[in-house]
Design a protein around this motif. Structure first.
Motif, PDB file in Angstrom:
ATOM      1  N   GLU A 176       0.827  -1.208   0.000  1.00 37.19           N
ATOM      2  CA  GLU A 176       0.000   0.000   0.000  1.00 37.19           C
ATOM      3  C   GLU A 176       0.861   1.259   0.000  1.00 37.19           C
ATOM      4  O   GLU A 176       0.629   2.177  -0.790  1.00 37.19           O
ATOM      5  CB  GLU A 176      -0.930   0.012   1.219  1.00 37.19           C
ATOM      6  CG  GLU A 176      -1.770   1.278   1.281  1.00 37.19           C
ATOM      7  CD  GLU A 176      -2.857   1.224   2.354  1.00 37.19           C
ATOM      8  OE1 GLU A 176      -3.422   0.133   2.587  1.00 37.19           O
ATOM      9  OE2 GLU A 176      -3.139   2.273   2.953  1.00 37.19           O
ATOM     10  N   ARG A 227       3.895   1.542  -1.034  1.00 41.92           N
ATOM     11  CA  ARG A 227       4.607   1.635  -2.303  1.00 41.92           C
ATOM     12  C   ARG A 227       3.694   2.137  -3.411  1.00 41.92           C
ATOM     13  O   ARG A 227       4.100   2.928  -4.253  1.00 41.92           O
ATOM     14  CB  ARG A 227       5.169   0.270  -2.698  1.00 41.92           C
ATOM     15  CG  ARG A 227       6.497  -0.027  -2.032  1.00 41.92           C
ATOM     16  CD  ARG A 227       7.018  -1.375  -2.436  1.00 41.92           C
ATOM     17  NE  ARG A 227       6.405  -2.451  -1.667  1.00 41.92           N
ATOM     18  CZ  ARG A 227       6.153  -3.653  -2.124  1.00 41.92           C
ATOM     19  NH1 ARG A 227       6.416  -3.965  -3.378  1.00 41.92           N
ATOM     20  NH2 ARG A 227       5.600  -4.558  -1.333  1.00 41.92           N
ATOM     21  N   TYR A 228       2.442   1.676  -3.377  1.00 40.35           N
ATOM     22  CA  TYR A 228       1.482   2.134  -4.389  1.00 40.35           C
ATOM     23  C   TYR A 228       1.239   3.632  -4.255  1.00 40.35           C
ATOM     24  O   TYR A 228       1.287   4.376  -5.241  1.00 40.35           O
ATOM     25  CB  TYR A 228       0.174   1.358  -4.259  1.00 40.35           C
ATOM     26  CG  TYR A 228      -0.910   1.833  -5.204  1.00 40.35           C
ATOM     27  CD1 TYR A 228      -0.751   1.746  -6.586  1.00 40.35           C
ATOM     28  CD2 TYR A 228      -2.098   2.370  -4.713  1.00 40.35           C
ATOM     29  CE1 TYR A 228      -1.735   2.185  -7.456  1.00 40.35           C
ATOM     30  CE2 TYR A 228      -3.091   2.802  -5.573  1.00 40.35           C
ATOM     31  CZ  TYR A 228      -2.911   2.713  -6.941  1.00 40.35           C
ATOM     32  OH  TYR A 228      -3.886   3.142  -7.791  1.00 40.35           O
ATOM     33  N   SER A 247       0.751   7.286 -13.654  1.00 38.71           N
ATOM     34  CA  SER A 247      -0.293   6.510 -12.987  1.00 38.71           C
ATOM     35  C   SER A 247      -1.657   6.705 -13.653  1.00 38.71           C
ATOM     36  O   SER A 247      -2.520   5.846 -13.567  1.00 38.71           O
ATOM     37  CB  SER A 247      -0.352   6.844 -11.495  1.00 38.71           C
ATOM     38  OG  SER A 247      -0.559   8.219 -11.325  1.00 38.71           O
ATOM     39  N   ASN A 263      -3.549  -0.704 -14.432  1.00 38.57           N
ATOM     40  CA  ASN A 263      -3.107  -1.132 -13.101  1.00 38.57           C
ATOM     41  C   ASN A 263      -2.294  -2.420 -13.129  1.00 38.57           C
ATOM     42  O   ASN A 263      -1.449  -2.636 -12.265  1.00 38.57           O
ATOM     43  CB  ASN A 263      -4.309  -1.296 -12.169  1.00 38.57           C
ATOM     44  CG  ASN A 263      -4.870   0.040 -11.749  1.00 38.57           C
ATOM     45  OD1 ASN A 263      -4.132   1.006 -11.609  1.00 38.57           O
ATOM     46  ND2 ASN A 263      -6.180   0.111 -11.569  1.00 38.57           N
ATOM     47  N   ILE A 271       1.198  -1.332 -13.391  1.00 39.61           N
ATOM     48  CA  ILE A 271       1.679  -0.744 -12.132  1.00 39.61           C
ATOM     49  C   ILE A 271       1.957  -1.848 -11.110  1.00 39.61           C
ATOM     50  O   ILE A 271       2.990  -1.849 -10.442  1.00 39.61           O
ATOM     51  CB  ILE A 271       0.668   0.281 -11.586  1.00 39.61           C
ATOM     52  CG1 ILE A 271       0.535   1.455 -12.565  1.00 39.61           C
ATOM     53  CG2 ILE A 271       1.098   0.782 -10.212  1.00 39.61           C
ATOM     54  CD1 ILE A 271      -0.504   2.495 -12.177  1.00 39.61           C
ATOM     55  N   ALA A 272       1.019  -2.813 -11.039  1.00 36.30           N
ATOM     56  CA  ALA A 272       1.202  -3.931 -10.105  1.00 36.30           C
ATOM     57  C   ALA A 272       2.524  -4.646 -10.389  1.00 36.30           C
ATOM     58  O   ALA A 272       3.301  -4.936  -9.474  1.00 36.30           O
ATOM     59  CB  ALA A 272       0.035  -4.908 -10.210  1.00 36.30           C
ATOM     60  N   LEU A 280       5.337  -2.706  -9.083  1.00 36.19           N
ATOM     61  CA  LEU A 280       5.413  -2.702  -7.616  1.00 36.19           C
ATOM     62  C   LEU A 280       5.805  -4.066  -7.055  1.00 36.19           C
ATOM     63  O   LEU A 280       6.104  -4.200  -5.873  1.00 36.19           O
ATOM     64  CB  LEU A 280       4.066  -2.289  -7.017  1.00 36.19           C
ATOM     65  CG  LEU A 280       3.589  -0.871  -7.332  1.00 36.19           C
ATOM     66  CD1 LEU A 280       2.189  -0.652  -6.764  1.00 36.19           C
ATOM     67  CD2 LEU A 280       4.556   0.168  -6.758  1.00 36.19           C
ATOM     68  N   LEU A 298      -3.286  -5.694  -5.884  1.00 40.14           N
ATOM     69  CA  LEU A 298      -3.362  -4.241  -6.053  1.00 40.14           C
ATOM     70  C   LEU A 298      -4.814  -3.783  -5.958  1.00 40.14           C
ATOM     71  O   LEU A 298      -5.119  -2.740  -5.368  1.00 40.14           O
ATOM     72  CB  LEU A 298      -2.762  -3.807  -7.401  1.00 40.14           C
ATOM     73  CG  LEU A 298      -2.863  -2.303  -7.698  1.00 40.14           C
ATOM     74  CD1 LEU A 298      -2.276  -1.451  -6.584  1.00 40.14           C
ATOM     75  CD2 LEU A 298      -2.172  -1.960  -9.027  1.00 40.14           C
ATOM     76  N   ARG A 305      -6.228  -1.017  -3.456  1.00 38.19           N
ATOM     77  CA  ARG A 305      -6.947   0.168  -3.896  1.00 38.19           C
ATOM     78  C   ARG A 305      -8.299   0.294  -3.181  1.00 38.19           C
ATOM     79  O   ARG A 305      -8.697   1.388  -2.782  1.00 38.19           O
ATOM     80  CB  ARG A 305      -7.171   0.100  -5.415  1.00 38.19           C
ATOM     81  CG  ARG A 305      -5.917   0.437  -6.224  1.00 38.19           C
ATOM     82  CD  ARG A 305      -5.981  -0.088  -7.656  1.00 38.19           C
ATOM     83  NE  ARG A 305      -7.197   0.319  -8.342  1.00 38.19           N
ATOM     84  CZ  ARG A 305      -7.393   1.511  -8.910  1.00 38.19           C
ATOM     85  NH1 ARG A 305      -6.421   2.411  -8.866  1.00 38.19           N
ATOM     86  NH2 ARG A 305      -8.508   1.796  -9.520  1.00 38.19           N
TER      87      ARG A 305
END
Lengths: 194, 194
Positions: free
Chosen positions: A150, A152-153, A164, A169, A172-173, A176, A183, A187
């Motif tokens: 969380e 890091r996101y 972003s 996503n 992005i996942a 990360l 993720l 969120r």
DNA sequence: ATCTACCCTTAACCTAGCTTAAGAAATCAG
DNA sequence: CTGATTTCTTAAGCTAGGTTAAGGGTAGAT
């Protein structure tokens, strides 16, 4: 669209003489890249150092189980290459893929080395460029060790707001180091807090 | 013991002229460091770029809960600094500590910048040095995402045999991003396989 | 405009690695 | 040489994040 973009970018570090710009202009190659097109395929040598004039790219590795792991994104005015493979001219383990259609300005290893010789201040510019990337990567290592998914996101959203909004996503996942499913959970959890 | 170590190291990349060596010799400072002595303390500016002539150092960050996370080790003929803080001269979030008594050759930011100006090829040498570190760090990010603690530990033993004999396992665990307890379990498990 | 291929989410269950605690072994400083 | 400090290990219980599966939503290609 021309090589001006990369010359302008380099001049944001140190001004260049007319002759130097001409040399640069001669050696960079402009290419249009389609969405999902790969400009580096694992197993092949990374022949080009790539400046992104337009679009968004990702560099990723594939593990034993076939999962992809994003190492780096690069959008406008950023550079992307597997630096190890580029310098040694040995096969890369990484892929670079366009997430959107785009335009890149590329240079071959031997041409870049020619430029380093003939425009010595390029050594300084590229030293600074890689130092900045090094700092970024080091922060990432530290973040990965010392914070939750969380945190890091949220950090990613803050550090890369332009990315972003632009990336799915799933990408992005992968950056990360978590699954898209997790993720999604993260969120949801953030939302429920406000 | 003198500044010769660092000059010899730099010459392993590109030969230097007598005048250039004299300039280098003038600007580096030799220091003896005790075990556990810190040459960078979080909150302070990283004033020196450090070449390790003898001994072994670690750079680490401390998280919210007070846990330390090793980012880098540096033994003989390696360089260590918080490059971000060194260049910006803003406070560092990292610490650099001697794991053994040692000898370092240090240079201040302004002196290094002076040398970059007066010995242009230093830009090339330091560009190569940081490229090598960048590649190392990138591999580490990839490893962390795509393999288990056991694979990472075995990879560490292979990649840094000189360090793995020299460092306590607690330090290795911190570098791998796991607890010492879990490393102990991993080691036991490896042994039981042969 | 429609078909296809992604993309996002949910939920139940699973596991790698963490936490806590505590004792034995090794190393360091004086 | 000796006491003090680290280091290594074991073990029981716990949690962040992974896995699998499945449904609905969205965006690209034609």
């Amino acid at each position: 669209m021309s090589n001006q973009a990369v010359i302008q970018h380099l001049e944001s570090f140190i001004p260049l003489k007319g002759i130097e710009k001409a040399l640069l202009d001669e050696r960079f190659i402009l290419r249009h890249i389609k969405r999902k097109e790969k400009i580096l395929v694992a197993g092949e040598v990374c022949r080009y150092h790539t400046f992104v004039a337009q679009g968004c790219f990702r560099m990723f590795g594939v593990d034993d189980k076939g999962f992809e792991h994003n190492i780096q994104f690069a959008a406008e005015n950023d550079w992307i290459a597997d630096i190890g493979s580029f310098h040694t001219q040995k096969p890369s383990q990484l892929n670079i893929e366009a997430l959107e259609a785009g335009v890149v300005l590329q240079i071959k290893q031997q041409d870049l080395y020619f430029l380093y010789k003939n425009i010595p201040k390029l050594n300084l510019i590229f030293k600074v460029l890689i130092e900045l990337k090094y700092i970024e990567l080091q922060n990432r290592v530290l973040q990965n060790f010392s914070s939750t998914a969380e945190q890091r996101y949220l950090g990613f959203l803050e550090q890369y707001p332009h990315l972003s909004n632009r990336l799915p996503n799933t990408q992005i996942a992968s950056y990360l180091g978590i699954t898209p499913e997790f993720l999604s959970k993260v969120r949801k959890n953030i939302q429920s807090k406000g």
